[in-house]
Design an enzyme around this catalytic site. Structure first.
Site, short mmCIF file in Angstrom:
data_model
loop_
_atom_site.label_atom_id
_atom_site.label_comp_id
_atom_site.label_asym_id
_atom_site.label_seq_id
_atom_site.Cartn_x
_atom_site.Cartn_y
_atom_site.Cartn_z
N LYS A 193 0.73 -1.42 -0.08
CA LYS A 193 -0.06 0.07 0.09
C LYS A 193 1.01 1.30 0.19
CE LYS A 193 -4.53 -1.90 1.45
NZ LYS A 193 -5.48 -1.98 2.53
N ARG A 238 -3.77 -9.92 4.56
CA ARG A 238 -4.19 -9.92 3.27
C ARG A 238 -2.82 -9.50 2.38
NH1 ARG A 238 -6.14 -6.57 -0.39
NH2 ARG A 238 -7.97 -7.36 -1.85
C1 PT1 Z 1 -7.83 -4.60 3.30
C2 PT1 Z 1 -8.16 -4.60 1.91
C3 PT1 Z 1 -9.31 -5.29 1.55
N1 PT1 Z 1 -7.59 -3.68 0.99
C4 PT1 Z 1 -9.71 -6.08 3.63
N2 PT1 Z 1 -10.17 -5.94 2.33
C5 PT1 Z 1 -7.99 -3.54 -0.21
N3 PT1 Z 1 -10.54 -6.91 4.64
C6 PT1 Z 1 -9.15 -4.40 -0.53
C7 PT1 Z 1 -2.97 2.37 -1.06
O1 PT1 Z 1 -3.18 2.97 -0.15
O2 PT1 Z 1 -6.92 -3.85 3.73
N4 PT1 Z 1 -8.56 -5.15 4.26
N5 PT1 Z 1 -9.59 -5.35 0.18
C8 PT1 Z 1 -7.15 -2.87 -1.14
N6 PT1 Z 1 -7.50 -1.25 -0.78
C9 PT1 Z 1 -6.46 -0.48 -1.14
C10 PT1 Z 1 -6.41 0.62 0.00
C11 PT1 Z 1 -5.40 -0.56 -1.77
C12 PT1 Z 1 -5.34 1.49 -0.34
C13 PT1 Z 1 -4.24 0.37 -1.90
C14 PT1 Z 1 -4.15 1.26 -1.04
O3 PT1 Z 1 -2.21 2.12 -1.65
#
Ligand code: PT1
Length: 306
Positions: free
Chosen positions: A240, A274
């Site tokens: 992230k 994850r």
């Molecule tokens: C997570 C999650 C998810 N993240 C759960 N499910 C994502 N339970 C999708 C960035 O800042 O943490 N927990 N499902 C993906 N979402 C992101 C959010 C991807 C922020 C990248 C960023 O780069």
């Protein structure tokens, strides 16, 4: 069993597996040591043929590879929830995830989770064989709470401030840990109120979802305060942007930072990580689990961490 007998069992060296077990359909996910959830995005921009044509065989191969590397769950998502991502129609999301889940559920020896907030997608995914619901909106969408309750599957409740498209515009908190904790407590209560069993719930602080770097770091530093809520905790930090902000590295060069974050999360009480890089994370978590087991054998270590 009396409380004393339970306590004796849990501290007995032959029953060190004293953590929670999540029942996912016919699968049992033993969370007594931290486990790995592999990410499988089935959005049009992933597993493409170079253009914008999604290749299902490539997605299936990727899932099989993650299981071979030691993934304990495969998380299938058809709606990008990255910062800036736009909403997707339920019918499109169903068309993306249902065939992939159906193919994976019969092929893979591990539970398949569906990363969705929509009741229609939850139902279609469950019918296709998904046995865990991963909802970044914590069942707040209209009809989602009722749909999840009726499906009788475990659910991960995640915290997010705002909506993906705009959540990083101006995230603001008084006390981020207290607010995320209160939100998760409220969503746990909402689930219990519709008759869902506590043993079906997971919680997730939602790294990067409507949070600045300082908010994400405060949460990572204080995960034990969230673990205290009771349900096992899932954490997603892999690759992230918070790790990009800390290291200056692009998304494809964030493995070392992702491993450091996974280890910190597991030490802070996360039971499911994850991640994109399954093999490397599995190795890192073996070290965490071995040290935790050694500490549990050692009265001095218990004393020091009390
Ligand atoms: C997570 C999650 C998810 N993240 C759960 N499910 C994502 N339970 C999708 C960035 O800042 O943490 N927990 N499902 C993906 N979402 C992101 C959010 C991807 C922020 C990248 C960023 O780069």
């Amino acid at each position: 069993m009396s409380d004393r007998e339970t306590a004796a069992l849990q501290t007995s060296p032959t029953h060190r597996g004293n953590g929670p077990v999540l029942v996912c359909g016919d699968h049992r996910l033993d969370l007594s040591t931290p486990k790995v959830m592999g990410v499988l995005n089935v959005t049009p921009d992933s597993f493409s043929d170079g253009g914008d044509f999604f290749v299902p065989e490539a997605a299936l191969r990727r899932a099989e590879q993650m299981v071979a590397e030691g993934a304990d769950v495969i998380d299938v998502g058809g709606e990008s929830t990255r910062p800036g991502a736009a909403a997707v129609a339920a019918a499109d999301e169903c068309r993306r995830v249902a065939p992939i889940i159906e193919a994976l559920a019969v092929r893979l020896p591990v539970p398949i989770s569906v990363d969705t907030s929509k009741p229609e997608v939850m139902r279609a995914a469950a019918a296709a064989g998904a046995t865990l619901i991963n909802d970044v909106r914590a069942l707040r969408a209209p009809g989602a709470l009722e749909a999840a309750a009726a499906l009788d599957l475990p659910v991960c409740l995640m915290h997010m401030q705002g909506e993906p498209r705009t959540m990083q515009a101006d995230p603001a908190y008084g006390d981020v840990v207290a607010e995320v904790r209160a939100f998760l407590a409220e969503r746990i209560a909402a689930c219990l109120a519709v008759g869902m069993g506590r043993e079906r719930l997971l919680i997730d602080p939602g790294f990067g979802f409507g949070k600045r770097l300082a908010h994400n770091l405060a949460l990572l530093a204080r995960l034990p305060a969230l673990a205290q809520l009771g349900p096992p905790m899932l954490v997603g930090i892999s690759r992230k942007s918070m790790l990009g902000a800390l290291t200056g590295r692009p998304v494809e060069a964030r493995l070392p930072a992702s491993l450091a974050a996974a280890v910190i999360a597991a030490r802070g009480g996360a039971r499911l990580l994850r991640v994109h890089d399954v093999a490397a994370t599995v190795d890192a978590l073996k070290v965490v689990a071995a040290v935790a087991a050694a500490a549990q054998q050692d009265p001095a270590a218990q004393e020091e961490s009390a």
